[in-house]
Design a protein around this motif. Structure first.
Motif, PDB file in Angstrom:
ATOM      1  N   GLN A 285       0.827  -1.213   0.000  1.00 32.33           N
ATOM      2  CA  GLN A 285       0.000   0.000   0.000  1.00 32.33           C
ATOM      3  C   GLN A 285       0.860   1.262   0.000  1.00 32.33           C
ATOM      4  O   GLN A 285       0.560   2.230  -0.715  1.00 32.33           O
ATOM      5  CB  GLN A 285      -0.923  -0.008   1.223  1.00 32.33           C
ATOM      6  CG  GLN A 285      -2.056  -1.019   1.134  1.00 32.33           C
ATOM      7  CD  GLN A 285      -2.882  -1.076   2.399  1.00 32.33           C
ATOM      8  OE1 GLN A 285      -2.374  -0.784   3.487  1.00 32.33           O
ATOM      9  NE2 GLN A 285      -4.134  -1.474   2.282  1.00 32.33           N
ATOM     10  N   LEU A 286       1.934   1.238   0.790  1.00 28.45           N
ATOM     11  CA  LEU A 286       2.826   2.399   0.826  1.00 28.45           C
ATOM     12  C   LEU A 286       3.497   2.615  -0.525  1.00 28.45           C
ATOM     13  O   LEU A 286       3.634   3.756  -0.991  1.00 28.45           O
ATOM     14  CB  LEU A 286       3.886   2.216   1.916  1.00 28.45           C
ATOM     15  CG  LEU A 286       3.383   2.320   3.360  1.00 28.45           C
ATOM     16  CD1 LEU A 286       4.510   1.977   4.331  1.00 28.45           C
ATOM     17  CD2 LEU A 286       2.854   3.724   3.640  1.00 28.45           C
ATOM     18  N   ILE A 287       3.933   1.530  -1.161  1.00 30.63           N
ATOM     19  CA  ILE A 287       4.535   1.645  -2.492  1.00 30.63           C
ATOM     20  C   ILE A 287       3.528   2.222  -3.478  1.00 30.63           C
ATOM     21  O   ILE A 287       3.836   3.107  -4.276  1.00 30.63           O
ATOM     22  CB  ILE A 287       5.044   0.275  -2.976  1.00 30.63           C
ATOM     23  CG1 ILE A 287       6.233  -0.178  -2.127  1.00 30.63           C
ATOM     24  CG2 ILE A 287       5.456   0.338  -4.445  1.00 30.63           C
ATOM     25  CD1 ILE A 287       6.669  -1.601  -2.403  1.00 30.63           C
ATOM     26  N   ALA A 288       2.294   1.690  -3.420  1.00 30.02           N
ATOM     27  CA  ALA A 288       1.248   2.145  -4.331  1.00 30.02           C
ATOM     28  C   ALA A 288       0.961   3.636  -4.134  1.00 30.02           C
ATOM     29  O   ALA A 288       0.862   4.399  -5.101  1.00 30.02           O
ATOM     30  CB  ALA A 288      -0.030   1.335  -4.112  1.00 30.02           C
ATOM     31  N   VAL A 289       0.868   4.052  -2.887  1.00 28.79           N
ATOM     32  CA  VAL A 289       0.609   5.465  -2.590  1.00 28.79           C
ATOM     33  C   VAL A 289       1.773   6.323  -3.089  1.00 28.79           C
ATOM     34  O   VAL A 289       1.576   7.418  -3.641  1.00 28.79           O
ATOM     35  CB  VAL A 289       0.391   5.670  -1.073  1.00 28.79           C
ATOM     36  CG1 VAL A 289       0.376   7.157  -0.731  1.00 28.79           C
ATOM     37  CG2 VAL A 289      -0.914   5.023  -0.640  1.00 28.79           C
ATOM     38  N   GLY A 290       3.011   5.818  -2.905  1.00 32.93           N
ATOM     39  CA  GLY A 290       4.181   6.560  -3.355  1.00 32.93           C
ATOM     40  C   GLY A 290       4.213   6.734  -4.861  1.00 32.93           C
ATOM     41  O   GLY A 290       4.506   7.825  -5.368  1.00 32.93           O
ATOM     42  N   VAL A 291       3.924   5.658  -5.604  1.00 32.45           N
ATOM     43  CA  VAL A 291       3.923   5.730  -7.073  1.00 32.45           C
ATOM     44  C   VAL A 291       2.848   6.693  -7.563  1.00 32.45           C
ATOM     45  O   VAL A 291       3.089   7.555  -8.409  1.00 32.45           O
ATOM     46  CB  VAL A 291       3.707   4.328  -7.680  1.00 32.45           C
ATOM     47  CG1 VAL A 291       3.479   4.436  -9.182  1.00 32.45           C
ATOM     48  CG2 VAL A 291       4.908   3.436  -7.402  1.00 32.45           C
ATOM     49  N   ILE A 292       1.653   6.543  -7.026  1.00 28.70           N
ATOM     50  CA  ILE A 292       0.553   7.423  -7.428  1.00 28.70           C
ATOM     51  C   ILE A 292       0.866   8.874  -7.036  1.00 28.70           C
ATOM     52  O   ILE A 292       0.602   9.811  -7.795  1.00 28.70           O
ATOM     53  CB  ILE A 292      -0.771   6.962  -6.786  1.00 28.70           C
ATOM     54  CG1 ILE A 292      -1.153   5.579  -7.336  1.00 28.70           C
ATOM     55  CG2 ILE A 292      -1.888   7.966  -7.049  1.00 28.70           C
ATOM     56  CD1 ILE A 292      -2.302   4.918  -6.617  1.00 28.70           C
ATOM     57  N   GLY A 293       1.476   9.041  -5.847  1.00 26.73           N
ATOM     58  CA  GLY A 293       1.843  10.381  -5.396  1.00 26.73           C
ATOM     59  C   GLY A 293       2.852  11.035  -6.322  1.00 26.73           C
ATOM     60  O   GLY A 293       2.809  12.250  -6.546  1.00 26.73           O
ATOM     61  N   GLU A 294       3.771  10.235  -6.880  1.00 24.18           N
ATOM     62  CA  GLU A 294       4.756  10.764  -7.825  1.00 24.18           C
ATOM     63  C   GLU A 294       4.060  11.361  -9.042  1.00 24.18           C
ATOM     64  O   GLU A 294       4.420  12.446  -9.520  1.00 24.18           O
ATOM     65  CB  GLU A 294       5.708   9.647  -8.250  1.00 24.18           C
ATOM     66  CG  GLU A 294       6.829  10.072  -9.163  1.00 24.18           C
ATOM     67  CD  GLU A 294       7.904  10.875  -8.479  1.00 24.18           C
ATOM     68  OE1 GLU A 294       8.580  11.657  -9.183  1.00 24.18           O
ATOM     69  OE2 GLU A 294       8.063  10.752  -7.249  1.00 24.18           O
ATOM     70  N   TYR A 295       3.062  10.668  -9.543  1.00 21.42           N
ATOM     71  CA  TYR A 295       2.332  11.164 -10.713  1.00 21.42           C
ATOM     72  C   TYR A 295       1.471  12.378 -10.351  1.00 21.42           C
ATOM     73  O   TYR A 295       1.390  13.335 -11.125  1.00 21.42           O
ATOM     74  CB  TYR A 295       1.454  10.056 -11.288  1.00 21.42           C
ATOM     75  CG  TYR A 295       2.224   9.057 -12.121  1.00 21.42           C
ATOM     76  CD1 TYR A 295       2.473   9.284 -13.474  1.00 21.42           C
ATOM     77  CD2 TYR A 295       2.732   7.898 -11.560  1.00 21.42           C
ATOM     78  CE1 TYR A 295       3.193   8.387 -14.238  1.00 21.42           C
ATOM     79  CE2 TYR A 295       3.459   6.989 -12.314  1.00 21.42           C
ATOM     80  CZ  TYR A 295       3.688   7.242 -13.656  1.00 21.42           C
ATOM     81  OH  TYR A 295       4.409   6.353 -14.394  1.00 21.42           O
TER      82      TYR A 295
END
Length: 320
Positions: A285-295
């Motif tokens: 979940q943290l990875i997913a939030v980080g990737v989406i946050g980058e975009y």
């Protein structure tokens, strides 16, 4: 094709006072040699772009610009980053030059390959890539991480030229087409192949840095790789979504397994499996939030429409 094209060599600089005198000597020597043989126009010049240096870089550039007609300078008001410094130089000489060559100030890209670039240009190529023959001088980590990066980008559908950095020639029409790309997060190495103009490669041996320290430590290299990936493709978001579906599937299998054990009245020791599940799913979940946050961060930057750079001093205008 102009028989004697007006060439501009663009050199981004950031705290390069140790190497700059030698860089000026090497590049002016090549420029003079090409001018004397009639290969390029005698009005050709070198534009040093000072990307907010805190040392004597600009002092060296401005002093030499006053005495050497082929040396000119562009000073940015602060450090905007290597890629933005390149863009500032390219946009500044757009109307003046028939072709531009970009090269770093550290002399690791072999400037002796420049005449070969010009020959390719005169043969009708709009884009000429400088490509390393080998990476013998790189560390094991840097060499293999670069290979992984190129393979990863290729699998994501991004057409990069392996072992090519920012040593390249662009014709005037390729520069004008490049300038139509107005996004804030402009990944030059990915954009240039998108132009799809006739291109060629010139191979050269990477040199040792003449002096000073590298301006691309590991942290900046990783940031550059992430920026390249997220600026060019949404594959990471799709990958996160697919991994999410995979976790749902695994959860379903575990649920069926737990249900079967419940019917069979078997004891389930749940602490280990519970903790592992929490850590795995929480990490995902943290990875997913980080990737989406980058975009989302890139979208936020794009919507502001801020300029990529601010020019403080331009000796090109002063001389004209």
């Amino acid at each position: 094709m102009n028989e004697e094209p007006l060439l501009s060599i663009i050199v981004p600089c950031f705290n390069e006072e140790e190497v700059l005198p030698e860089t000026m000597k090497v590049l002016t020597g090549i420029l003079d040699s090409l001018s004397e043989t009639g290969t390029i126009s005698r009005r050709s010049f070198i534009l040093f772009v000072d990307d907010g240096s805190s040392d004597k870089t600009w002092q060296l550039v401005s002093e030499r610009a006053q005495t050497v007609s082929s040396i000119q300078g562009l000073r940015l008001s602060r450090n905007f980053g290597h890629q933005n410094a390149l863009i500032a130089g390219i946009e500044t000489v757009n109307e003046a030059a028939d072709c531009v060559i970009t090269i770093d100030a550290d002399l690791q890209d072999d400037a002796r390959a420049i005449p070969a670039f010009i020959r390719k240009y005169q043969e009708g190529f709009d884009v000429v890539y400088g490509v390393r023959k080998r990476r013998d001088q790189d560390t094991f980590f840097k060499k293999n991480s670069a290979r992984i990066f190129y393979r990863l980008m290729a699998k994501m559908g991004v057409n990069l030229v392996p072992d090519h950095a920012d040593f390249r020639l662009l014709s005037r029409r390729s520069v004008q087409e490049f300038m139509r790309y107005q996004e804030e997060n402009l990944f030059i190495r990915g954009i240039i192949p998108l132009l799809s103009f006739k291109s060629a490669k010139v191979y050269y041996d990477r040199q040792k840095r003449y002096a000073g320290e590298s301006k691309y430590p590991l942290k900046k290299m990783l940031a550059f790789a992430v920026d390249g990936i997220t600026s060019f493709t949404i594959v990471p978001i799709k990958l996160v979504m697919n991994i999410g579906f995979l976790f749902v599937l695994i959860g379903g299998v575990i649920g069926v397994y737990a249900l079967i054990n419940w019917f069979l009245d078997h004891t389930i020791s749940g602490w280990t499996s519970l903790i592992l599940s929490i850590w795995m799913i929480g990490g995902m979940q943290l990875i997913a939030v980080g990737v989406i946050g980058e975009y989302i961060g890139k979208i936020f930057t794009e919507t502001k429409k801020r300029p990529r750079y601010t020019i403080e001093i331009n000796t090109l205008n002063d001389k004209n």
